[in-house]
Write a protein that holds these residues in place. Structure first.
Motif, PDB file in Angstrom:
ATOM      1  N   THR A 130     -12.631   5.232  -8.834  1.00  0.00           N
ATOM      2  CA  THR A 130     -13.442   6.447  -8.814  1.00  0.00           C
ATOM      3  C   THR A 130     -14.146   6.653 -10.158  1.00  0.00           C
ATOM      4  OG1 THR A 130     -11.543   7.787  -9.516  1.00  0.00           O
ATOM      5  CG2 THR A 130     -11.943   7.577  -7.148  1.00  0.00           C
ATOM      6  N   THR A 138      -8.229   2.288  -4.964  1.00  0.00           N
ATOM      7  CA  THR A 138      -9.488   3.040  -5.005  1.00  0.00           C
ATOM      8  C   THR A 138      -9.953   3.192  -6.436  1.00  0.00           C
ATOM      9  OG1 THR A 138      -8.780   4.291  -3.057  1.00  0.00           O
ATOM     10  CG2 THR A 138     -10.644   5.153  -4.284  1.00  0.00           C
ATOM     11  N   GLY A 142     -14.939   4.949  -4.686  1.00  0.00           N
ATOM     12  CA  GLY A 142     -14.407   5.915  -3.736  1.00  0.00           C
ATOM     13  C   GLY A 142     -13.949   5.318  -2.430  1.00  0.00           C
ATOM     14  N   GLU A 143     -14.206   4.023  -2.209  1.00  0.00           N
ATOM     15  CA  GLU A 143     -13.781   3.357  -0.979  1.00  0.00           C
ATOM     16  C   GLU A 143     -12.492   2.563  -1.231  1.00  0.00           C
ATOM     17  OE1 GLU A 143     -16.796   1.104   1.101  1.00  0.00           O
ATOM     18  OE2 GLU A 143     -18.379   2.113  -0.037  1.00  0.00           O
ATOM     19  N   GLU A 144     -11.853   2.165  -0.131  1.00  0.00           N
ATOM     20  CA  GLU A 144     -10.689   1.293  -0.252  1.00  0.00           C
ATOM     21  C   GLU A 144     -11.138  -0.101  -0.665  1.00  0.00           C
ATOM     22  OE1 GLU A 144      -8.490   1.319   3.389  1.00  0.00           O
ATOM     23  OE2 GLU A 144      -7.305   3.054   2.776  1.00  0.00           O
ATOM     24  N   VAL A 145     -10.427  -0.687  -1.623  1.00  0.00           N
ATOM     25  CA  VAL A 145     -10.743  -2.024  -2.120  1.00  0.00           C
ATOM     26  C   VAL A 145      -9.488  -2.892  -2.025  1.00  0.00           C
ATOM     27  CG1 VAL A 145     -11.392  -3.375  -4.155  1.00  0.00           C
ATOM     28  CG2 VAL A 145     -12.567  -1.226  -3.666  1.00  0.00           C
ATOM     29  N   THR A 166      -2.380   4.100  -6.870  1.00  0.00           N
ATOM     30  CA  THR A 166      -3.344   3.052  -6.547  1.00  0.00           C
ATOM     31  C   THR A 166      -4.776   3.530  -6.790  1.00  0.00           C
ATOM     32  OG1 THR A 166      -3.353   3.752  -4.219  1.00  0.00           O
ATOM     33  CG2 THR A 166      -1.830   1.980  -4.842  1.00  0.00           C
ATOM     34  N   ASN A 167      -4.921   4.640  -7.497  1.00  0.00           N
ATOM     35  CA  ASN A 167      -6.238   5.173  -7.854  1.00  0.00           C
ATOM     36  C   ASN A 167      -6.522   4.869  -9.324  1.00  0.00           C
ATOM     37  OD1 ASN A 167      -6.711   6.334  -5.287  1.00  0.00           O
ATOM     38  ND2 ASN A 167      -5.459   8.108  -5.841  1.00  0.00           N
ATOM     39  N   THR A 172       0.841  -1.185   0.000  1.00  0.00           N
ATOM     40  CA  THR A 172       0.000   0.000   0.000  1.00  0.00           C
ATOM     41  C   THR A 172       0.884   1.245   0.000  1.00  0.00           C
ATOM     42  OG1 THR A 172      -1.646   1.261   1.245  1.00  0.00           O
ATOM     43  CG2 THR A 172      -0.267  -0.237   2.510  1.00  0.00           C
ATOM     44  N   GLY A 204      -3.616  -4.303  -2.277  1.00  0.00           N
ATOM     45  CA  GLY A 204      -4.395  -3.121  -1.931  1.00  0.00           C
ATOM     46  C   GLY A 204      -3.854  -2.430  -0.701  1.00  0.00           C
ATOM     47  N   PRO A 205      -4.550  -1.386  -0.261  1.00  0.00           N
ATOM     48  CA  PRO A 205      -5.835  -0.946  -0.818  1.00  0.00           C
ATOM     49  C   PRO A 205      -5.647  -0.124  -2.094  1.00  0.00           C
ATOM     50  CG  PRO A 205      -5.190   0.489   0.973  1.00  0.00           C
ATOM     51  CD  PRO A 205      -4.159  -0.595   0.922  1.00  0.00           C
ATOM     52  N   THR A 255     -14.028  -4.950   0.454  1.00  0.00           N
ATOM     53  CA  THR A 255     -13.775  -3.646   1.058  1.00  0.00           C
ATOM     54  C   THR A 255     -12.987  -3.751   2.357  1.00  0.00           C
ATOM     55  OG1 THR A 255     -15.976  -3.810   2.057  1.00  0.00           O
ATOM     56  CG2 THR A 255     -15.787  -2.508   0.028  1.00  0.00           C
TER      57      THR A 255
END
Length: 314
Positions: free
Chosen positions: A313, A311, A235-238, A151-152, A79, A308-309, A184
């Motif tokens: 979007t 994200t 929009g959440e951590e995956v 990581t996005n 991460t 992960g995490p 999640t």
């Protein structure tokens, strides 16, 4: 009254244990030492487990685990610029014991080397030996030449993932992704949002409804997946949970395979398209056709991995 007394005694024992017991975690390069120590011996130290490992040494008041991260089902989590190894120290009480079972998390965190990425297979190997394997899984850049810089990911874009296995003294093994699902949470638990990616012993089910696909192999000991960013927990951590399998390349069957769905063609076997009939079971249930255990004929090792995490979007 007896029930109240029993509850009070149990709470008292728990309180005493918390006061007289101590867990220490000593993280080193490539391994960890975990020590559970009690000034008064309340627990049967032989019943402690670190992941799936028994204590390295034990006494009536102390359980010691000194293990490499490639043992004991350690989870590797990458991460940002952190490289994390996580596991659980678990105590299982014997029947009718007043001391309850419990679990403590064990975590070691390191700075991720700037040039870190999943190690590639090197063709220099011996065709025998059963030394330990080291598995890697990571997010890559678009052409798989190095680690991802972010990581996005935007919805619908491609998420490049590469998994590999180091094999120094092993017979040559092929790496497969047995199962993968997004969640999640960093551990799979009831209530987590989940999204299936690979199921049914190597079937990339997400490819039936997206542009996700396996990339052609460069080496047997690595596998590359282009995963289209999906609409879950935007929009959440995956976290992506995978089961990695290093397997004898001569022992592929409908339970040891890598299959993806090709539009207007159907299910296709990554490594030997002419044998894509091994993927037919992806529409039903993939079970071994042999009455004998696969491990009686072929060699393989399975390892869990977490990515992960990240994200996604809009």
């Amino acid at each position: 009254m007896a029930l109240v007394w029993h509850a009070a005694l149990l709470l008292s024992l728990i309180a005493v244990t918390l006061v007289t017991a101590e867990m220490t975690v000593d993280c080193r390069s490539g391994y960890v030492t975990v020590v559970w120590k009690e000034s008064r011996a309340h627990h049967d130290t032989s019943r402690f487990r670190l992941g799936n490992c028994e204590p390295t040494t034990l006494t009536p008041g102390e359980a010691v685990f000194s293990v490499d991260f490639s043992y004991c089902d350690f989870m590797q989590l990458v991460t940002g610029n952190k490289l994390i190894y996580a596991n659980n120290l678990t105590y299982t009480s014997p029947p009718n014991s007043l001391i309850p079972s419990f679990t403590n998390q064990v975590k070691c965190q390191y700075e991720r080397p700037k040039d870190w990425y999943p190690l590639l297979y090197e063709p220099a190997f011996q065709t025998y030996g059963v030394e330990d394997l080291v598995f890697h899984i990571g997010l890559m850049n678009a052409d798989f030449s190095g680690p991802a810089e972010s990581t996005n990911f935007s919805l619908g874009s491609m998420i490049p993932i590469m998994a590999s296995v180091e094999q120094k003294n092993h017979q040559p093994l092929m790496l497969l992704l047995d199962e993968c699902e997004a969640a999640t949470t960093p551990d799979l638990r009831p209530g987590s949002k989940m999204y299936p990616i690979i199921t049914n012993k190597g079937c990339l089910v997400d490819s039936k409804m997206s542009r996700s696909h396996f990339q052609p192999r460069w080496e047997m000991s690595e596998i590359r997946l282009s995963l289209q960013a999906f609409k879950m927990a935007l929009g959440e951590e995956v976290f992506i949970h995978c089961s990695l399998v290093a397997w004898d390349p001569n022992g592929l069957d409908n339970t040891k395979k890598a299959c993806h769905f090709v539009k207007d063609h159907g299910w296709e076997l990554l490594d030997y398209p002419s044998y894509s009939s091994l993927c037919d079971c992806c529409e039903s249930s993939c079970k071994s056709r042999s009455k004998r255990s696969p491990t009686s004929e072929y060699y393989g090792i399975k390892q869990k991995g977490i990515l992960g995490p990240l994200t996604i979007t809009t």
